[in-house]
Design a protein around this motif. Structure first.
Motif, PDB file in Angstrom:
ATOM      1  N   SER A  10       0.852  -1.193   0.000  1.00 51.93           N
ATOM      2  CA  SER A  10       0.000   0.000   0.000  1.00 51.93           C
ATOM      3  C   SER A  10       0.886   1.239   0.000  1.00 51.93           C
ATOM      4  O   SER A  10       1.907   1.289   0.686  1.00 51.93           O
ATOM      5  CB  SER A  10      -0.901   0.028   1.244  1.00 51.93           C
ATOM      6  N   SER A  16      -3.874   1.807   6.701  1.00 51.49           N
ATOM      7  CA  SER A  16      -4.010   0.873   5.573  1.00 51.49           C
ATOM      8  C   SER A  16      -4.613  -0.447   6.058  1.00 51.49           C
ATOM      9  O   SER A  16      -4.098  -1.083   6.987  1.00 51.49           O
ATOM     10  CB  SER A  16      -2.621   0.633   4.955  1.00 51.49           C
ATOM     11  N   SER A  18      -4.865  -3.283   4.222  1.00 47.84           N
ATOM     12  CA  SER A  18      -4.044  -4.430   3.802  1.00 47.84           C
ATOM     13  C   SER A  18      -2.799  -4.573   4.678  1.00 47.84           C
ATOM     14  O   SER A  18      -2.390  -5.690   5.018  1.00 47.84           O
ATOM     15  CB  SER A  18      -3.657  -4.310   2.323  1.00 47.84           C
ATOM     16  N   MET A  96      -6.253  -2.704  -3.721  1.00 48.84           N
ATOM     17  CA  MET A  96      -6.667  -2.626  -5.129  1.00 48.84           C
ATOM     18  C   MET A  96      -6.513  -1.181  -5.575  1.00 48.84           C
ATOM     19  O   MET A  96      -7.050  -0.265  -4.953  1.00 48.84           O
ATOM     20  CB  MET A  96      -8.133  -3.052  -5.307  1.00 48.84           C
ATOM     21  N   SER A 138      -7.029  -5.528   0.189  1.00 49.88           N
ATOM     22  CA  SER A 138      -8.125  -4.646   0.579  1.00 49.88           C
ATOM     23  C   SER A 138      -8.690  -3.991  -0.667  1.00 49.88           C
ATOM     24  O   SER A 138      -7.942  -3.374  -1.438  1.00 49.88           O
ATOM     25  CB  SER A 138      -7.595  -3.589   1.556  1.00 49.88           C
ATOM     26  N   GLY A 141     -14.257  -1.388  -3.158  1.00 50.35           N
ATOM     27  CA  GLY A 141     -15.596  -1.824  -3.548  1.00 50.35           C
ATOM     28  C   GLY A 141     -15.813  -3.287  -3.218  1.00 50.35           C
ATOM     29  O   GLY A 141     -15.034  -3.896  -2.477  1.00 50.35           O
ATOM     30  N   SER A 179     -13.897  -1.476   1.657  1.00 51.37           N
ATOM     31  CA  SER A 179     -13.224  -0.658   2.678  1.00 51.37           C
ATOM     32  C   SER A 179     -13.556   0.829   2.540  1.00 51.37           C
ATOM     33  O   SER A 179     -13.366   1.594   3.483  1.00 51.37           O
ATOM     34  CB  SER A 179     -11.709  -0.857   2.601  1.00 51.37           C
TER      35      SER A 179
HETATM   36  C1  FMN Z   1      -5.123   5.193  -6.315  1.00 51.32           C
HETATM   37  C2  FMN Z   1      -6.278   4.400  -5.821  1.00 51.32           C
HETATM   38  C3  FMN Z   1      -7.028   3.660  -6.700  1.00 51.32           C
HETATM   39  C4  FMN Z   1      -8.090   2.875  -6.233  1.00 51.32           C
HETATM   40  N1  FMN Z   1      -8.805   2.130  -7.116  1.00 51.32           N
HETATM   41  C5  FMN Z   1      -9.787   1.329  -6.658  1.00 51.32           C
HETATM   42  C6  FMN Z   1     -10.510   0.483  -7.562  1.00 51.32           C
HETATM   43  O1  FMN Z   1     -10.269   0.447  -8.749  1.00 51.32           O
HETATM   44  N2  FMN Z   1     -11.481  -0.307  -7.056  1.00 51.32           N
HETATM   45  C7  FMN Z   1     -11.770  -0.339  -5.716  1.00 51.32           C
HETATM   46  O2  FMN Z   1     -12.633  -1.106  -5.318  1.00 51.32           O
HETATM   47  N3  FMN Z   1     -11.108   0.447  -4.846  1.00 51.32           N
HETATM   48  C8  FMN Z   1     -10.133   1.267  -5.288  1.00 51.32           C
HETATM   49  N4  FMN Z   1      -9.433   2.055  -4.405  1.00 51.32           N
HETATM   50  C9  FMN Z   1      -9.725   1.943  -2.960  1.00 51.32           C
HETATM   51  C10 FMN Z   1      -8.742   1.007  -2.296  1.00 51.32           C
HETATM   52  O3  FMN Z   1      -8.763  -0.281  -2.883  1.00 51.32           O
HETATM   53  C11 FMN Z   1      -9.091   0.897  -0.820  1.00 51.32           C
HETATM   54  O4  FMN Z   1      -9.059   2.167  -0.222  1.00 51.32           O
HETATM   55  C12 FMN Z   1      -8.142  -0.055  -0.095  1.00 51.32           C
HETATM   56  O5  FMN Z   1      -8.588  -0.185   1.242  1.00 51.32           O
HETATM   57  C13 FMN Z   1      -6.713   0.453  -0.115  1.00 51.32           C
HETATM   58  O6  FMN Z   1      -5.875  -0.425   0.585  1.00 51.32           O
HETATM   59  P1  FMN Z   1      -5.128   0.046   1.910  1.00 51.32           P
HETATM   60  O7  FMN Z   1      -6.227   0.426   2.888  1.00 51.32           O
HETATM   61  O8  FMN Z   1      -4.367  -1.117   2.340  1.00 51.32           O
HETATM   62  O9  FMN Z   1      -4.267   1.221   1.553  1.00 51.32           O
HETATM   63  C14 FMN Z   1      -8.407   2.864  -4.856  1.00 51.32           C
HETATM   64  C15 FMN Z   1      -7.626   3.632  -3.963  1.00 51.32           C
HETATM   65  C16 FMN Z   1      -6.595   4.392  -4.432  1.00 51.32           C
HETATM   66  C17 FMN Z   1      -5.761   5.198  -3.456  1.00 51.32           C
END
Ligand code: FMN
Length: 218
Positions: A10, A16, A18, A96, A138, A141, A179
């Motif tokens: 991440s 975060s 994940s 993701m 994580s 959606g 998330s």
């Molecule tokens: C640059 C970026 C792109 C993302 N694209 C998607 C996506 O395509 N689909 C989705 O479901 N979530 C998307 N998200 C949300 C993340 O998957 C979600 O916030 C996830 O919890 C991030 O992981 P982390 O909490 O470990 O940082 C995106 C977030 C960021 C910052």
């Protein structure tokens, strides 16, 4: 002495999901393996560079034939490959991003998949065959089976292809879904599902860490 290779990817260092799942896995694995060694790479904080032409071509040539640029590119690939090959268990945490994995994790994968060293294409089992690889992910959606967005998940299925189909590892993907629900007003109605998904993921991570810790050493 058992060895865990733990990779975080991440871009976010605080809050975060994940990373938190990865920490839970690692804590249990270390409890079960008090003399175990953990090698840690934080690709969010310290990304490895993308594969270059020198790195690609060097991977298909004997070391004695490398020019200076290829030697330099191969130093990093050698280091990363050695870390992977010495791991009894692999733990990858990933968010993701844009329906896929972060580019930092893709760069690491491109660097460590080296022909005849970690991956084989002639049907013979590669050196990582059967070793456990755990992916904790994580998703903002929802991509559960049957969900409208299921087919757009290029994180879990892709990593199963890389580590399972490609490297022959025993892969399990554990994902917390939705998330973004708690901080996205339009998703407010999905908060209970998000909380359940996170709780399910946490429980699955603990179980997988225990199982992984019991895998006999090579
Ligand atoms: C640059 C970026 C792109 C993302 N694209 C998607 C996506 O395509 N689909 C989705 O479901 N979530 C998307 N998200 C949300 C993340 O998957 C979600 O916030 C996830 O919890 C991030 O992981 P982390 O909490 O470990 O940082 C995106 C977030 C960021 C910052």
């Amino acid at each position: 002495m058992p060895h865990l290779l733990h990779i975080d990817s991440s871009a976010v260092s605080q809050g975060s999901v994940s990373r938190a799942l990865g920490q839970s896995f690692r804590r249990v694995w270390q409890q079960e393996n008090p003399d175990g060694v953990v090698t840690y790479r934080d690709l969010g904080a310290a990304p490895v560079p993308p594969l270059t032409e020198a790195g690609v071509t060097a991977g298909f040539m004997p070391a004695v034939a490398h020019d200076e640029r290829q030697r330099h590119a191969m130093l990093l690939r050698d280091e990363l490959v050695a870390e992977l090959l010495s791991a009894d268990a692999l733990l990858i945490s990933t968010p993701m991003y844009n329906w896929s994995i972060p580019s930092t994790l893709k760069a690491w994968i491109d660097q460590v998949l080296v022909n005849d060293r970690t991956i084989t294409f002639d049907g013979t089992p590669g050196p990582l065959t059967g070793r456990p690889a755990t992916v904790v992910a994580s998703y903002g959606g929802g991509y559960t089976p049957g969900a409208p967005m299921e087919q757009h998940n290029h994180v879990g299925p892709y990593l199963e292809t890389v580590f399972g189909t490609g490297l022959g590892m025993d892969v399990q993907v554990i994902a917390a879904q939705l998330s973004l629900a708690p901080r996205t007003p339009a998703m407010a109605g999905l908060i209970p599902l998000a909380e359940q998904s996170l709780a399910d993921a946490q429980a699955a991570v603990l179980e997988r860490a225990r199982q992984t810790a019991l895998v006999p050493l090579r």
